[in-house]
Scaffold this motif. Structure first.
Motif, PDB file in Angstrom:
ATOM      1  N   GLN A  66       0.831  -1.205   0.000  1.00  6.83           N
ATOM      2  CA  GLN A  66       0.000   0.000   0.000  1.00  6.83           C
ATOM      3  C   GLN A  66       0.863   1.250   0.000  1.00  6.83           C
ATOM      4  O   GLN A  66       0.568   2.231  -0.691  1.00  6.83           O
ATOM      5  CB  GLN A  66      -0.918  -0.016   1.218  1.00  6.83           C
ATOM      6  CG  GLN A  66      -1.926   1.148   1.273  1.00  6.83           C
ATOM      7  CD  GLN A  66      -3.014   1.036   0.230  1.00  6.83           C
ATOM      8  OE1 GLN A  66      -3.241  -0.044  -0.315  1.00  6.83           O
ATOM      9  NE2 GLN A  66      -3.663   2.132  -0.068  1.00  6.83           N
ATOM     10  N   THR A 118     -13.844   4.185   6.239  1.00 14.54           N
ATOM     11  CA  THR A 118     -14.035   2.779   5.888  1.00 14.54           C
ATOM     12  C   THR A 118     -14.170   2.577   4.383  1.00 14.54           C
ATOM     13  O   THR A 118     -13.842   1.512   3.867  1.00 14.54           O
ATOM     14  CB  THR A 118     -15.295   2.202   6.580  1.00 14.54           C
ATOM     15  OG1 THR A 118     -16.426   3.040   6.285  1.00 14.54           O
ATOM     16  CG2 THR A 118     -15.099   2.139   8.079  1.00 14.54           C
ATOM     17  N   ASP A 139     -12.592   4.352   1.936  1.00 19.64           N
ATOM     18  CA  ASP A 139     -11.293   4.501   1.273  1.00 19.64           C
ATOM     19  C   ASP A 139     -10.295   3.559   1.932  1.00 19.64           C
ATOM     20  O   ASP A 139      -9.988   3.698   3.118  1.00 19.64           O
ATOM     21  CB  ASP A 139     -10.815   5.956   1.380  1.00 19.64           C
ATOM     22  CG  ASP A 139      -9.595   6.234   0.520  1.00 19.64           C
ATOM     23  OD1 ASP A 139      -8.640   5.438   0.568  1.00 19.64           O
ATOM     24  OD2 ASP A 139      -9.589   7.250  -0.188  1.00 19.64           O
ATOM     25  N   GLU A 140      -9.788   2.594   1.162  1.00 20.31           N
ATOM     26  CA  GLU A 140      -8.901   1.578   1.708  1.00 20.31           C
ATOM     27  C   GLU A 140      -7.634   2.166   2.312  1.00 20.31           C
ATOM     28  O   GLU A 140      -7.077   1.625   3.279  1.00 20.31           O
ATOM     29  CB  GLU A 140      -8.532   0.572   0.612  1.00 20.31           C
ATOM     30  CG  GLU A 140      -7.917  -0.710   1.134  1.00 20.31           C
ATOM     31  CD  GLU A 140      -8.835  -1.465   2.070  1.00 20.31           C
ATOM     32  OE1 GLU A 140      -8.315  -2.074   3.021  1.00 20.31           O
ATOM     33  OE2 GLU A 140     -10.069  -1.440   1.862  1.00 20.31           O
ATOM     34  N   ARG A 141      -7.161   3.284   1.752  1.00 26.56           N
ATOM     35  CA  ARG A 141      -5.936   3.899   2.274  1.00 26.56           C
ATOM     36  C   ARG A 141      -6.136   4.362   3.709  1.00 26.56           C
ATOM     37  O   ARG A 141      -5.294   4.133   4.580  1.00 26.56           O
ATOM     38  CB  ARG A 141      -5.516   5.079   1.397  1.00 26.56           C
ATOM     39  CG  ARG A 141      -5.054   4.713   0.006  1.00 26.56           C
ATOM     40  CD  ARG A 141      -4.802   5.947  -0.817  1.00 26.56           C
ATOM     41  NE  ARG A 141      -5.988   6.800  -0.880  1.00 26.56           N
ATOM     42  CZ  ARG A 141      -5.986   8.046  -1.349  1.00 26.56           C
ATOM     43  NH1 ARG A 141      -4.863   8.589  -1.751  1.00 26.56           N
ATOM     44  NH2 ARG A 141      -7.087   8.748  -1.404  1.00 26.56           N
ATOM     45  N   LYS A 154      -8.608   3.429   5.771  1.00 27.92           N
ATOM     46  CA  LYS A 154      -8.963   2.276   6.607  1.00 27.92           C
ATOM     47  C   LYS A 154      -7.709   1.531   7.059  1.00 27.92           C
ATOM     48  O   LYS A 154      -7.565   1.192   8.232  1.00 27.92           O
ATOM     49  CB  LYS A 154      -9.883   1.326   5.834  1.00 27.92           C
ATOM     50  CG  LYS A 154     -10.379   0.132   6.643  1.00 27.92           C
ATOM     51  CD  LYS A 154     -11.353  -0.686   5.816  1.00 27.92           C
ATOM     52  CE  LYS A 154     -11.910  -1.849   6.643  1.00 27.92           C
ATOM     53  NZ  LYS A 154     -10.866  -2.794   7.054  1.00 27.92           N
ATOM     54  N   GLU A 155      -6.805   1.284   6.124  1.00 29.44           N
ATOM     55  CA  GLU A 155      -5.599   0.538   6.460  1.00 29.44           C
ATOM     56  C   GLU A 155      -4.724   1.318   7.430  1.00 29.44           C
ATOM     57  O   GLU A 155      -4.150   0.763   8.354  1.00 29.44           O
ATOM     58  CB  GLU A 155      -4.812   0.210   5.186  1.00 29.44           C
ATOM     59  CG  GLU A 155      -3.588  -0.645   5.443  1.00 29.44           C
ATOM     60  CD  GLU A 155      -2.956  -1.155   4.162  1.00 29.44           C
ATOM     61  OE1 GLU A 155      -1.757  -1.481   4.202  1.00 29.44           O
ATOM     62  OE2 GLU A 155      -3.653  -1.230   3.135  1.00 29.44           O
ATOM     63  N   ASP A 175      -6.383   1.231  10.871  1.00 27.09           N
ATOM     64  CA  ASP A 175      -6.356  -0.128  11.428  1.00 27.09           C
ATOM     65  C   ASP A 175      -4.960  -0.583  11.838  1.00 27.09           C
ATOM     66  O   ASP A 175      -4.812  -1.660  12.428  1.00 27.09           O
ATOM     67  CB  ASP A 175      -6.949  -1.126  10.426  1.00 27.09           C
ATOM     68  CG  ASP A 175      -8.465  -1.142  10.464  1.00 27.09           C
ATOM     69  OD1 ASP A 175      -9.046  -0.487  11.356  1.00 27.09           O
ATOM     70  OD2 ASP A 175      -9.083  -1.796   9.610  1.00 27.09           O
ATOM     71  N   GLU A 217      -6.933  -3.929  14.400  1.00 26.04           N
ATOM     72  CA  GLU A 217      -7.925  -4.345  13.419  1.00 26.04           C
ATOM     73  C   GLU A 217      -9.329  -3.961  13.878  1.00 26.04           C
ATOM     74  O   GLU A 217      -9.719  -4.229  15.019  1.00 26.04           O
ATOM     75  CB  GLU A 217      -7.851  -5.874  13.217  1.00 26.04           C
ATOM     76  CG  GLU A 217      -8.676  -6.375  12.061  1.00 26.04           C
ATOM     77  CD  GLU A 217      -8.136  -5.908  10.707  1.00 26.04           C
ATOM     78  OE1 GLU A 217      -8.950  -5.751   9.789  1.00 26.04           O
ATOM     79  OE2 GLU A 217      -6.910  -5.716  10.597  1.00 26.04           O
TER      80      GLU A 217
END
Length: 246
Positions: free
Chosen positions: A45, A217, A219-221, A223-224, A227, A231
């Motif tokens: 990422q 949540t 947008d994966e960027r 969220k990651e 987290d 998690e």
């Protein structure tokens, strides 16, 4: 796949010092930091984010503008890549004209000064920069944030980013404790988050806050990144914001 900072620097062609600076200003955060030795680590990422940054750098965008564009909740990666490609093609065409002109000059041919003309590329780049701000940051909040952060130096950015990270850690600990997003402890953290954004960036209304909560949540960027503190932290934070705004 995780890489230590020196491996990542070698792979991307960016110096370790530059990566440290990107971390300090919040442009590119490492995926993790070793608690014992402080080594920064990067993953796939991180590599994707660096590619986006390097595309903008190649097009001479200031780092501040790159950060604003990439962190905008309205950022559309595919549209951005398409427009970047157009600009890079113009840049490539100009270089080919210059190479051909050099070949001609080496043969003794007269050189037209028009080969140095870069006005089309510059005009389109400026147009793209304006449109990017309008599409991904041309709001009152964006303008307020740009004005407020204009005077931030490295130390200030480090302080601000550290403060944001501390609140996210608190959200993670709250979730681990078994609290519900609607519980007073979680709602107090949402209020703290809202106030922190207002203090350091722009007036974070409930409407803006609700949009941010959805982005954490969707947008994966984001969220990651959230987290990384645990998690499920992004989902917990998003649901807590939703409950707060309702």
């Amino acid at each position: 796949m995780k890489m230590h900072i020196r491996e990542f620097a070698k792979l991307t062609g960016v110096s370790v010092r530059t990566l440290h600076y990107y971390d300090e200003i919040g442009l590119l955060k490492p995926c993790s930091v070793d608690e014992q030795n402080g080594y920064r680590c990067y993953d796939e990422q991180s590599l994707q984010q660096m590619q986006e940054i390097l595309f903008y750098r190649e097009l001479d965008f200031p780092l501040k503008n790159i950060s604003e564009i990439l962190s905008s909740p309205n950022y559309d990666k595919q549209t951005a890549l398409s427009e970047q490609k157009h600009l890079l093609i113009l840049k490539k065409n100009r270089l080919e004209r210059l190479i051909n002109a050099l070949d001609g000059a080496m043969k003794g041919e007269n050189l037209s000064m028009n080969v140095f003309d870069n006005s089309e590329y510059e005009a389109l780049r400026e147009k793209y920069a304006r449109e990017a701000k309008e599409k991904w940051g041309g709001t009152a909040a964006y303008k307020e944030s740009a004005e407020k952060t204009a005077g931030y130096d490295k130390d200030k950015w480090k302080e601000v980013n550290s403060g944001m990270n501390d609140i996210i850690v608190a959200f993670a600990e709250c979730a681990k404790s078994g609290a519900k997003p609607s519980d007073p402890s979680a709602q107090a953290l949402v209020k703290k988050w809202q106030d922190y954004i207002s203090e350091n960036f722009y007036s974070c209304t409930k409407e803006i806050l609700a949009g941010l909560g959805e982005m954490y949540t969707a947008d994966e960027r984001f969220k990651e990144n959230i987290d990384r503190q645990g998690e499920g932290t992004a989902v917990f934070m998003s649901e807590a914001i939703k409950a707060y705004c309702e």
